[in-house]
Scaffold this active site. Structure first.
Site, PDB file in Angstrom:
ATOM      1  N   THR A   8       0.814  -4.053  -2.670  1.00 47.03           N
ATOM      2  CA  THR A   8       1.774  -3.329  -1.842  1.00 47.03           C
ATOM      3  C   THR A   8       1.791  -3.923  -0.443  1.00 47.03           C
ATOM      4  O   THR A   8       0.797  -4.500   0.002  1.00 47.03           O
ATOM      5  CB  THR A   8       1.432  -1.822  -1.748  1.00 47.03           C
ATOM      6  OG1 THR A   8       2.443  -1.164  -0.977  1.00 47.03           O
ATOM      7  CG2 THR A   8       0.085  -1.572  -1.083  1.00 47.03           C
ATOM      8  N   ASN A  10       3.203  -1.738   1.795  1.00 44.56           N
ATOM      9  CA  ASN A  10       3.488  -0.472   2.464  1.00 44.56           C
ATOM     10  C   ASN A  10       2.282  -0.068   3.326  1.00 44.56           C
ATOM     11  O   ASN A  10       1.211   0.270   2.823  1.00 44.56           O
ATOM     12  CB  ASN A  10       3.780   0.580   1.382  1.00 44.56           C
ATOM     13  CG  ASN A  10       4.049   1.971   1.937  1.00 44.56           C
ATOM     14  OD1 ASN A  10       3.480   2.376   2.951  1.00 44.56           O
ATOM     15  ND2 ASN A  10       4.907   2.701   1.260  1.00 44.56           N
ATOM     16  N   LYS A  13       0.603   3.332   2.596  1.00 48.44           N
ATOM     17  CA  LYS A  13      -0.239   3.362   1.394  1.00 48.44           C
ATOM     18  C   LYS A  13      -1.550   2.625   1.682  1.00 48.44           C
ATOM     19  O   LYS A  13      -2.621   3.065   1.285  1.00 48.44           O
ATOM     20  CB  LYS A  13       0.461   2.665   0.227  1.00 48.44           C
ATOM     21  CG  LYS A  13       1.563   3.473  -0.413  1.00 48.44           C
ATOM     22  CD  LYS A  13       2.039   2.739  -1.667  1.00 48.44           C
ATOM     23  CE  LYS A  13       3.158   3.446  -2.366  1.00 48.44           C
ATOM     24  NZ  LYS A  13       3.597   2.714  -3.560  1.00 48.44           N
ATOM     25  N   ASP A  70       2.405   2.959  -8.518  1.00 46.96           N
ATOM     26  CA  ASP A  70       3.799   3.375  -8.454  1.00 46.96           C
ATOM     27  C   ASP A  70       3.752   4.886  -8.391  1.00 46.96           C
ATOM     28  O   ASP A  70       2.970   5.520  -9.105  1.00 46.96           O
ATOM     29  CB  ASP A  70       4.587   2.896  -9.664  1.00 46.96           C
ATOM     30  CG  ASP A  70       6.079   3.035  -9.403  1.00 46.96           C
ATOM     31  OD1 ASP A  70       6.559   2.475  -8.400  1.00 46.96           O
ATOM     32  OD2 ASP A  70       6.781   3.714 -10.180  1.00 46.96           O
ATOM     33  N   PHE A 148       4.050   9.992   5.173  1.00 45.15           N
ATOM     34  CA  PHE A 148       5.288   9.215   5.025  1.00 45.15           C
ATOM     35  C   PHE A 148       6.144   9.847   3.933  1.00 45.15           C
ATOM     36  O   PHE A 148       5.766  10.855   3.327  1.00 45.15           O
ATOM     37  CB  PHE A 148       4.966   7.748   4.688  1.00 45.15           C
ATOM     38  CG  PHE A 148       4.404   7.539   3.302  1.00 45.15           C
ATOM     39  CD1 PHE A 148       3.082   7.855   3.021  1.00 45.15           C
ATOM     40  CD2 PHE A 148       5.185   7.033   2.271  1.00 45.15           C
ATOM     41  CE1 PHE A 148       2.560   7.680   1.747  1.00 45.15           C
ATOM     42  CE2 PHE A 148       4.673   6.834   0.993  1.00 45.15           C
ATOM     43  CZ  PHE A 148       3.344   7.167   0.728  1.00 45.15           C
TER      44      PHE A 148
HETATM   45  P1  IMP Z   1       6.766   3.156  -4.658  1.00 42.67           P
HETATM   46  O1  IMP Z   1       5.543   3.771  -5.288  1.00 42.67           O
HETATM   47  O2  IMP Z   1       6.411   2.300  -3.504  1.00 42.67           O
HETATM   48  O3  IMP Z   1       7.692   2.542  -5.635  1.00 42.67           O
HETATM   49  O4  IMP Z   1       7.628   4.311  -4.006  1.00 42.67           O
HETATM   50  C1  IMP Z   1       7.339   5.607  -4.135  1.00 42.67           C
HETATM   51  C2  IMP Z   1       8.219   6.458  -3.246  1.00 42.67           C
HETATM   52  O5  IMP Z   1       7.863   7.812  -3.559  1.00 42.67           O
HETATM   53  C3  IMP Z   1       7.928   6.266  -1.761  1.00 42.67           C
HETATM   54  O6  IMP Z   1       8.843   5.430  -1.153  1.00 42.67           O
HETATM   55  C4  IMP Z   1       8.065   7.681  -1.232  1.00 42.67           C
HETATM   56  O7  IMP Z   1       9.403   7.947  -0.966  1.00 42.67           O
HETATM   57  C5  IMP Z   1       7.620   8.530  -2.402  1.00 42.67           C
HETATM   58  N1  IMP Z   1       6.166   8.798  -2.285  1.00 42.67           N
HETATM   59  C6  IMP Z   1       5.147   8.285  -3.035  1.00 42.67           C
HETATM   60  N2  IMP Z   1       3.953   8.754  -2.629  1.00 42.67           N
HETATM   61  C7  IMP Z   1       4.222   9.565  -1.588  1.00 42.67           C
HETATM   62  C8  IMP Z   1       3.376  10.326  -0.726  1.00 42.67           C
HETATM   63  O8  IMP Z   1       2.138  10.343  -0.795  1.00 42.67           O
HETATM   64  N3  IMP Z   1       4.033  11.040   0.216  1.00 42.67           N
HETATM   65  C9  IMP Z   1       5.379  11.057   0.348  1.00 42.67           C
HETATM   66  N4  IMP Z   1       6.198  10.343  -0.398  1.00 42.67           N
HETATM   67  C10 IMP Z   1       5.626   9.602  -1.375  1.00 42.67           C
END
Ligand code: IMP
Length: 199
Positions: A8, A10, A13, A70, A148
Site C-alpha cells: 500500500t 496509503n 493505513k 483490501d 480516514f
Molecule cells: P482499499 O482497501 O485501499 O482498496 O480501500 C478501502 C476503502 O474503504 C478506503 O479508501 C476507505 O474509503 C474505506 N476504508 C477502509 N478501511 C477504513 C477505515 O479503517 N476507516 C475508514 N474508511 C476505511
C-alpha cells in the site's frame, strides 16, 4: 533485520500498521519505498481476492515477502454496498461520506460493518489470507478529525462516538484491520521462518 513490504502507499493505513508492528522485530517497508511500482487493478469481487492480488504483485515486484489488505464498508440497508467498491464509491472522502449519508436519508436500519482482508505472499505465492470485521452503525453526520475514509460516520458497537473521535491507539484495539492483522501476525509467528531471512 528481516523486512516485509506492505502493498500500500496509503499513509493512513501505514501509520496503523506501524503502530500494530511496533513490538515486532521486523522492519516495515511499503510501496512508498518503491515509487515505480506499476499498480494493481483491483477488479476482484471479494476483499480476499483483491488483497491477494495486491500482495502477490507487491511480492513479485519487490522480490521480498509482502502483505496487502483490501478493506471497505458494508451497509446492511444498501445490500452490502459500497463493499469492495468503497474506495471508488465517490471521488473524495468528503464526497463518499455525503453520498452515503444521502443514500441513508430516512433509513432507520443504519447497521454496517467494516471488513478487512489481509493476504501474505512469499516467494511469488499467496500463502494465506485472513479477515477481520468490526460491526457498528452509520451516524447521521460526520464527527471527529482522526483516521480516514468513512471513520467520521462509523460508530462501532458499544461506543457512542465515531471512529474518527477515537485515538489511533483506541481504533487499533478494535478495528477490522487490527483484527485481520492479529490473525496474520499469529500465523507468521507460528508458521514462518520465511521472514527470518536477511534481504
Ligand atoms: P482499499 O482497501 O485501499 O482498496 O480501500 C478501502 C476503502 O474503504 C478506503 O479508501 C476507505 O474509503 C474505506 N476504508 C477502509 N478501511 C477504513 C477505515 O479503517 N476507516 C475508514 N474508511 C476505511
Amino acid at each position: 533485520m528481516a523486512y516485509i513490504v506492505a502493498g500500500t502507499a496509503n499513509a493512513h493505513k501505514l501509520e496503523e500498521y506501524r503502530e500494530l508492528l511496533k513490538d515486532q522485530k521486523v522492519e516495515l517497508k511499503s510501496l512508498l519505498d518503491y515509487p515505480h511500482f506499476p499498480g494493481v487493478e483491483e477488479n476482484g469481487t471479494t476483499f480476499r481476492e483483491n488483497a491477494a492480488k495486491k500482495a502477490l504483485a507487491t511480492c513479485k515486484y519487490c522480490d521480498v515477502p509482502a502483505f496487502a489488505d483490501d478493506s471497505g464498508l458494508e451497509v446492511a440497508a444498501l445490500g452490502g454496498r459500497p463493499g469492495v467498491y468503497s474506495a471508488r464509491y465517490a471521488a473524495t472522502d468528503a464526497e463518499r461520506i455525503s453520498k452515503l449519508l444521502s443514500e441513508l436519508e430516512n433509513v432507520s436500519d443504519r447497521s454496517a460493518r467494516f471488513v478487512c482482508a489481509i493476504a501474505i505472499a512469499v516467494n511469488g505465492e499467496v500463502i494465506e489470507t485472513f479477515e477481520g470485521e468490526i460491526k457498528g452503525r452509520i451516524g447521521f453526520e460526520p464527527k471527529g478529525e482522526n483516521g480516514f475514509g468513512y471513520d467520521p460516520i462509523f460508530i462501532p458497537d458499544g461506543y457512542d462516538c465515531s471512529f474518527a473521535e477515537l485515538s489511533g491507539e483506541e481504533k487499533n484495539r478494535i478495528s477490522h484491520r487490527a483484527r485481520a492483522f492479529a490473525k496474520a501476525l499469529e500465523f507468521v509467528e507460528d508458521e514462518m521462518s520465511v521472514l527470518d531471512q536477511d534481504f
